[in-house]
Structure formats: C-alpha cells, structure tokens
Design a protein around this motif. Structure first.
Motif, PDB file in Angstrom:
ATOM      1  N   TRP A   1       0.821  -1.203   0.000  1.00  0.00           N
ATOM      2  CA  TRP A   1       0.000   0.000   0.000  1.00  0.00           C
ATOM      3  C   TRP A   1       0.861   1.260   0.000  1.00  0.00           C
ATOM      4  CZ3 TRP A   1      -5.381   1.150   0.665  1.00  0.00           C
ATOM      5  CH2 TRP A   1      -6.214   0.049   0.496  1.00  0.00           C
ATOM      6  N   PHE A   2       1.789   1.301   0.912  1.00  0.00           N
ATOM      7  CA  PHE A   2       2.585   2.504   1.091  1.00  0.00           C
ATOM      8  C   PHE A   2       4.034   2.245   0.662  1.00  0.00           C
ATOM      9  CE2 PHE A   2      -0.769   2.500   4.293  1.00  0.00           C
ATOM     10  CZ  PHE A   2      -1.413   3.696   4.008  1.00  0.00           C
ATOM     11  N   THR A   3       4.654   3.311   0.235  1.00  0.00           N
ATOM     12  CA  THR A   3       6.052   3.224  -0.159  1.00  0.00           C
ATOM     13  C   THR A   3       6.929   3.922   0.866  1.00  0.00           C
ATOM     14  OG1 THR A   3       7.656   3.860  -1.847  1.00  0.00           O
ATOM     15  CG2 THR A   3       5.777   5.325  -1.544  1.00  0.00           C
ATOM     16  N   LYS A   4       8.127   3.399   1.052  1.00  0.00           N
ATOM     17  CA  LYS A   4       9.066   4.019   1.975  1.00  0.00           C
ATOM     18  C   LYS A   4       9.835   5.167   1.319  1.00  0.00           C
ATOM     19  CE  LYS A   4       9.814  -0.232   4.627  1.00  0.00           C
ATOM     20  NZ  LYS A   4      10.808  -1.229   5.093  1.00  0.00           N
ATOM     21  N   HIS A   5       9.715   5.273   0.018  1.00  0.00           N
ATOM     22  CA  HIS A   5      10.434   6.315  -0.717  1.00  0.00           C
ATOM     23  C   HIS A   5       9.474   7.056  -1.648  1.00  0.00           C
ATOM     24  CE1 HIS A   5      14.074   4.346   0.749  1.00  0.00           C
ATOM     25  NE2 HIS A   5      13.606   3.206   0.291  1.00  0.00           N
ATOM     26  N   PRO A   6       8.561   7.857  -1.100  1.00  0.00           N
ATOM     27  CA  PRO A   6       7.610   8.590  -1.960  1.00  0.00           C
ATOM     28  C   PRO A   6       8.332   9.528  -2.912  1.00  0.00           C
ATOM     29  CG  PRO A   6       7.575   9.443   0.288  1.00  0.00           C
ATOM     30  CD  PRO A   6       8.400   8.191   0.322  1.00  0.00           C
TER      31      PRO A   6
END
Length: 273
Positions: free
Chosen positions: A44-49
């Motif tokens: 769902w989420f990225t650590k490097h937007p």
C-alpha cells in the motif's frame, strides 16, 4: 440496542466509504511510488515517496493543453445546454402546450440511445461542417447527449414553483420571457446549479466522441489524452496515475465549492411540498 445499532451504522458507513474511495486512494498511492516499485510489489505505502510521476505526467504529454481543452469544451457545453434546457423545461412545464407528456417522453427516450448509436451520424455532420479538431466540433455532440437529461432535471424544479407567482406576474403585465427571467429562473437556481454541475462533469469525462472527432493531439481532451500515455511496449502506470489525480482535482474543487447548492438542488427537486 440503540447504541449497538448506532455503532453498527457507523461501521457500515466507514466500510462503504472505504469501498467507494478505494480506487482513488490506490491511484494516489500509486502516483507517489517510484516507477520500479509499482511493478515490483503491491504494498500500500512506499518508503520512498516520489513526485517523479507527476513531473513525467506534464513532460511526456501536453497535459496542460488537454486540461485547457476539457475546460473550454465543458464550460461552453454547460452554458449552452443549461440555457436551452431552461427554455425548453419552462415551456413544457409552465406554458399551455398540447402533448407535454408525449414531448417529455420523447426527450427521455432520446437520452436512452447509446452514444455509439449516434456516433457515426454525428461524425458525418461534424465532418461535413468542417468542425473536426475544434472546440465546437465537440460541443455540438455533447449538447446532443446532455440536453435531454438537463431538460428532465430542470422540468422537475420548474414544476415545483407555485403557479400563483406566474399568474401575479401576468396581472402586472409581465411577458412570459420576463416572468421566466425575473421569477421562475431565480427560484430554480438550485436546480440550475445542480444541472450545470452534472452536465460539466459528463462533458469533462466523455471519451468516445472526443476520441473520434478530435484526432489531432493539440485538440484532445483529458480522457483521451491520458489514454495516449500508453505506448506499444509499455504502460506507464505512474504517469497515468499522476495525471488522473491532477485532472480529478478541478472536479473535486468544483463540487466542494458548490456542494451546498448541489445538495439543495437535489433535495428540493425530489420533495414536493
């Protein structure tokens, strides 16, 4: 029991809103992921937007031009459709015309035709008039498909206005047009705003006529322009997601600005006093 029912209602509401918003949430989360991460994982989420997809959405294709085209076509379509629909709805609901029900039935029936059924004749008409790759070439078919719905919506609001007001205006010497302009139209303002928003959104999202009539890239609208981001060998989901978020923002802002009028229009048109 009532407390449990209240909790259950809010749980259902949260789940419902999440299901409705899930596609938009996923598109936004995809738009801020690095390109390599979009295809390598389904997190769902990225650590490097990253905003690289937003930059690419503007640089790889003329997105600003697409949005300008959509704005012009949608605004002109809305103004013309609401104007014509207002006169037609007023005549069909307030003036002594025979066969009103039959006319409204024909108007409703015309809105049931699928767009593909009228695509070929409309394309021939626009081509014959030399209006391909122009704003007017899209405005004409857009009015054709939006006018029946606009007439029906506005007719509902005009029918709710008391006829006593119109009779008083006639006694004061007002003409039918003066009565429409100074009394009926202002009282139906919530319905007019609601109709205008619906027509604008429909014109903004229309794809089939825009794809067929305006083949020149400089005249393409947003839906067609975004579909052109794809290439023969790859589909840039990051660019498409970013462009989708960008072109959705104006519609969201528009609805938020006029939300009170839209709600007022929808409720006043559905409840009779």
């Amino acid at each position: 029991m009532n407390k449990r029912a209240g909790i259950g209602f809010y749980v259902f509401l949260i789940i419902f809103v999440f299901l409705v918003m899930f596609p938009f949430i996923w598109v936004f989360l995809t738009s801020i992921k690095p390109v390599g991460e979009i295809f390598s994982s389904f997190n769902w989420f990225t650590k490097h937007p990253s905003l690289d997809s937003y930059v690419a959405a503007f640089t790889h294709r003329p997105l600003v031009r697409y949005m300008l085209n959509s704005f012009v076509v949608s605004i002109v379509t809305t103004l013309l459709a609401v104007a014509f629909a207002s006169f037609a709805a007023y005549a069909l609901t307030r003036l002594p015309i025979k066969g009103k029900g039959l006319i409204l039935g024909i108007v409703l029936a015309s809105s049931m035709f699928p767009q593909v059924a009228i695509l070929s004749p409309m394309f021939n008409i626009v081509t014959g008039l030399g209006l391909r790759n122009s704003y007017l070439g899209l405005v004409l078919p857009y009015i054709t498909i939006s006018l029946p719905l606009a007439i029906w919506i506005l007719a509902t609001f005009f029918q709710k206005i008391p006829f006593e007001l119109e009779e008083s205006a006639k006694l004061d010497g007002a003409s039918p047009f003066q009565t429409f302009r100074k009394i009926i139209f202002p009282l139906a303002a919530p319905g007019v705003f609601t109709t205008g928003i619906l027509v604008f959104i429909a014109a903004w999202n229309e794809y089939l006529f825009a794809l067929t009539i305006n083949s020149n890239d400089a005249w393409r609208t947003v839906p067609v322009g975004i579909s052109m981001y794809t290439s023969e060998f790859s589909i840039p989901w990051g660019d498409i997601s970013a462009a989708t978020v960008i072109v959705t923002i104006p519609i969201v802002i528009l609805v938020l600005i006029f939300q009170r009028r839209i709600v007022s229009g929808l409720t006043s048109g559905s409840v009779k006093e």
